[in-house]
Design a protein around this motif. Structure first.
Motif, PDB file in Angstrom:
ATOM      1  N   ALA A 184       4.185  -3.874  13.369  1.00 29.75           N
ATOM      2  CA  ALA A 184       3.036  -3.052  13.001  1.00 29.75           C
ATOM      3  C   ALA A 184       1.992  -3.886  12.269  1.00 29.75           C
ATOM      4  CB  ALA A 184       3.489  -1.885  12.125  1.00 29.75           C
ATOM      5  N   LEU A 185       0.741  -3.421  12.317  1.00 29.31           N
ATOM      6  CA  LEU A 185      -0.366  -4.177  11.742  1.00 29.31           C
ATOM      7  C   LEU A 185      -0.170  -4.441  10.255  1.00 29.31           C
ATOM      8  CD1 LEU A 185      -3.179  -5.446  12.016  1.00 29.31           C
ATOM      9  CD2 LEU A 185      -4.158  -3.176  11.589  1.00 29.31           C
ATOM     10  N   HIS A 186       0.343  -3.461   9.503  1.00 31.92           N
ATOM     11  CA  HIS A 186       0.476  -3.674   8.057  1.00 31.92           C
ATOM     12  C   HIS A 186       1.524  -4.743   7.749  1.00 31.92           C
ATOM     13  CE1 HIS A 186       3.748  -0.758   8.773  1.00 31.92           C
ATOM     14  NE2 HIS A 186       4.297  -1.210   7.668  1.00 31.92           N
ATOM     15  N   ILE A 187       2.534  -4.893   8.605  1.00 31.40           N
ATOM     16  CA  ILE A 187       3.534  -5.953   8.403  1.00 31.40           C
ATOM     17  C   ILE A 187       2.909  -7.311   8.687  1.00 31.40           C
ATOM     18  CG2 ILE A 187       5.715  -6.915   9.238  1.00 31.40           C
ATOM     19  CD1 ILE A 187       6.658  -4.088   9.779  1.00 31.40           C
ATOM     20  N   ARG A 188       2.129  -7.390   9.769  1.00 31.20           N
ATOM     21  CA  ARG A 188       1.458  -8.647  10.106  1.00 31.20           C
ATOM     22  C   ARG A 188       0.439  -9.025   9.035  1.00 31.20           C
ATOM     23  NH1 ARG A 188      -1.350  -7.333  14.888  1.00 31.20           N
ATOM     24  NH2 ARG A 188      -0.454  -5.260  15.033  1.00 31.20           N
ATOM     25  N   ALA A 189      -0.253  -8.022   8.483  1.00 34.70           N
ATOM     26  CA  ALA A 189      -1.252  -8.302   7.451  1.00 34.70           C
ATOM     27  C   ALA A 189      -0.590  -8.832   6.182  1.00 34.70           C
ATOM     28  CB  ALA A 189      -2.055  -7.038   7.147  1.00 34.70           C
ATOM     29  N   ARG A 190       0.569  -8.267   5.811  1.00 38.71           N
ATOM     30  CA  ARG A 190       1.280  -8.763   4.623  1.00 38.71           C
ATOM     31  C   ARG A 190       1.781 -10.190   4.842  1.00 38.71           C
ATOM     32  NH1 ARG A 190       3.266  -3.162   4.371  1.00 38.71           N
ATOM     33  NH2 ARG A 190       2.287  -2.173   2.556  1.00 38.71           N
TER      34      ARG A 190
END
Length: 214
Positions: free
Chosen positions: A77-83
């Motif tokens: 998910a995008l929030h995992i990649r962003a972190r």
């Protein structure tokens, strides 16, 4: 109507899966390139007493670790990649601070590196990063995770060219000042790249931090 929407979604998911597969293969390739070049350049940097070569070697190691993180989060998910991008930005920033410290140390000790070794190894590093740059080019406008990988490689190409110029400078002047100057530029580039990636990652995380009103 609903069937058409389902087909469209299935096509999008298939295209995304194929793109992720290609991106994984590219990341494995550039990870291997960076790992090999770290071993080569750290030995040459220590032997030649070159701050810029040692800084570039540590950069290769950091990039290899960053590509490994990217491989882990591809398809998540995008929030995992962003972190994950925030973690990579932190390592980029730490690298920049470390390089500036090494440059300052070499100024105090007055170390003069071996220009020939700098030139030969710097050219090899440029070729390696040029290959990585070409492989990652198509992903330069992706999310913060993809963009951070491309920024790292872009900075490396610039740094390698600067190392070659430093080798010419050391050869021409017989002093270590060109080497120190290049190492300082590399440190500043790392800090700039860390800032860019951090801003984009935080922007991607912002929607996930907004809580619905109760």
């Amino acid at each position: 109507m609903s069937g058409s929407c389902c087909n469209h979604n299935d096509a999008d998911q298939a295209a995304r899966a194929q793109a992720d597969t290609i991106y994984r293969r590219v990341l494995w390739a550039v990870l291997a390139i960076n790992a090999v070049m770290f071993v080569v350049e750290i030995g040459a940097g220590i032997a030649s007493r070159s701050a810029s070569l040692q800084a570039d070697a540590v950069d290769f190691l950091g990039d290899a670790a960053n590509y490994g993180i990217s491989l882990f989060v591809v398809g998540h998910a995008l929030h995992i990649r962003a972190r994950a991008s925030l973690a990579k930005a932190l390592t980029m920033g730490a690298f920049g601070i470390w390089v500036l410290g090494v440059a300052g140390w070499n100024v105090m000790t007055g170390a003069t590196p071996h220009a020939y070794t700098m030139g030969i190894v710097g050219f090899s590093a440029l070729a390696a990063n040029g290959a990585s740059f070409g492989l990652l080019w198509r992903f330069r406008e992706g999310d913060s995770n993809m963009r951070s990988a491309w920024i790292c490689t872009r900075n490396d190409v610039v740094s390698n060219i600067a190392v070659l110029l430093a080798a010419l400078g050391v050869f021409g002047t017989g002093t270590g000042w060109p080497d120190v100057l290049v190492a300082s530029i590399m440190g500043i580039l790392a800090l700039q790249g860390a800032t860019v990636v951090t801003r984009q990652a935080l922007a991607e995380l912002r929607p996930f931090s907004v809580r619905p009103a109760e």
